[in-house]
Scaffold this active site. Structure first.
Site, mmCIF file in Angstrom:
data_model
loop_
_atom_site.group_PDB
_atom_site.id
_atom_site.type_symbol
_atom_site.label_atom_id
_atom_site.label_comp_id
_atom_site.label_asym_id
_atom_site.label_seq_id
_atom_site.Cartn_x
_atom_site.Cartn_y
_atom_site.Cartn_z
ATOM 1 C CG ASN A 173 -1.935 1.053 1.258
ATOM 2 O OD1 ASN A 173 -1.809 2.042 0.521
ATOM 3 N ND2 ASN A 173 -2.970 0.872 2.063
ATOM 4 C CE LYS A 230 -2.259 1.621 6.200
ATOM 5 N NZ LYS A 230 -3.678 1.557 5.687
HETATM 6 N N1 ING Z 1 -8.159 2.540 7.651
HETATM 7 C C1 ING Z 1 -8.454 2.737 9.017
HETATM 8 C C2 ING Z 1 -7.579 3.784 9.676
HETATM 9 O O1 ING Z 1 -6.620 3.517 10.358
HETATM 10 C C3 ING Z 1 -8.831 1.831 11.215
HETATM 11 C C4 ING Z 1 -8.497 1.486 9.805
HETATM 12 C C5 ING Z 1 -9.848 2.745 11.524
HETATM 13 C C6 ING Z 1 -8.103 1.263 12.206
HETATM 14 C C7 ING Z 1 -10.115 3.052 12.861
HETATM 15 C C8 ING Z 1 -8.359 1.570 13.542
HETATM 16 C C9 ING Z 1 -9.373 2.474 13.871
HETATM 17 O O2 ING Z 1 -7.965 4.955 9.534
HETATM 18 C C10 ING Z 1 -6.965 2.297 7.033
HETATM 19 N N2 ING Z 1 -7.013 2.157 5.696
HETATM 20 O O3 ING Z 1 -5.916 2.180 7.664
#
Ligand code: ING
Length: 307
Positions: A106, A123
């Protein structure tokens, strides 16, 4: 004064059926708007070319790979690179990277004003899971489709300052900002695709998600005396809502610009990188104040240990 006029080009939803070419046309429209405001740099979201495909459970690797870019630039995005070069604007955007030797990341890139890729980031903090999880309201399979980044958290001399990149979940981890802070970063640029609801805790909705989103950006900016530019892919993708809330945060942790919609929207701000100097020379003068002899657990442990 070391002004960098940055544009945060939030994208609204990209439906699963939408072509990369259609998305690139939307990105170019935002780029044109940014040119009209004399932006030097335009930042686009994470996985900016496609829908957030890690929400879909796939078992056929050939199908998974259709969501990845095997070259960058490539035919679909070349018009964006060409227009950015013609306008003399540096750009940054995220995409799913398939390397020639078959690795999946990513990824985000940064170009100079001539459309040359000068920086790449992969990432590091992949959220979610790698197998289908029936207990979740929806899937978040980044650990299935991507490998953890192998480039660390580099910074680049660009636009008259020190620029760093991270991606989405990375923004929730203080190590991300501090590793770049220890390289003198003055502007961290990042994109995100954040589901508006917690797939494991339905009562955690957009308000709380927005709170945590802003909290970590403001903390990261303040604690490392750096600007932070965070750009959403937002809105309803095939019935799955993504958080908006694109923001530009100054080195004191103040939000100086924020999006108002869940669609394609440009916000912008003239970031004077000299505003990072006071914090770096006083309260967060790392070389004067940090006591690394007490920080060993941060790199020697992954999880919690008592000893
Ligand atoms: N999306 C979310 C982020 O870290 C997430 C996944 C959301 C993890 C909320 C923990 C809490 O914003 C991505 N793509 O990382």
């Amino acid at each position: 004064m070391r002004p960098v006029h940055v544009g945060a080009a939030q994208l609204g939803p990209i439906q699963k059926a939408e072509s990369r070419e259609a998305v690139v046309a939307r990105m170019i429209a935002l780029l044109e708007e940014a040119a009209g405001k004399s932006c030097d740099l335009v930042v686009f979201p994470e996985l900016a070319l496609t829908t957030f495909f890690p929400r879909w459970y796939m078992t056929d690797q050939a199908e998974v790979d259709t969501w990845f870019e095997a070259e960058m630039p490539n035919a679909a995005v070349q018009p964006l690179f060409d227009r950015a070069k013609a306008l003399g604007i540096a750009i940054s955007f995220g995409y799913a990277e398939l390397t020639p030797d078959g690795h999946h990341f990513n990824t985000s890139i940064l170009t100079d004003r001539e459309g040359n890729i000068v920086g790449k980031y992969r990432k590091v903090h992949l959220p979610g899971h790698d197998e289908f999880d029936p207990d979740r309201a929806f899937q978040h399979l980044e650990k299935r489709y991507f490998e953890p980044g192998d480039l660390g958290f580099p910074v680049w001399d660009a636009l008259g300052g020190v620029i760093g990149m991270c991606i989405c979940n990375d923004r929730r981890w203080p190590e991300t900002y501090r590793v770049m802070g220890l390289q003198g970063v003055e502007m961290v640029i990042l994109g995100y695709n954040t589901p508006s609801v917690n797939s494991q805790k339905g009562q955690e909705g957009p308000e709380e998600r927005l709170f945590h989103h802003r909290l970590v950006l403001q903390a990261g900016a303040y604690q490392n005396a750096t600007f932070v530019v965070a750009v959403a892919k937002a809105g309803d993708e095939d019935g799955h809502p993504l958080l908006a809330g694109s923001v530009i945060v100054d080195p004191n942790g103040k939000v100086v610009a924020e999006s108002k919609t869940e669609g394609d929207e440009l916000i912008d701000y003239v970031c004077d990188l000299d505003e990072t100097v006071f914090g770096k020379e006083t309260i967060f003068d790392f070389k004067r104040h940090r006591r690394v002899e007490h920080y060993g657990r941060i790199t020697s442990q992954t999880g919690v240990e008592r000893a």
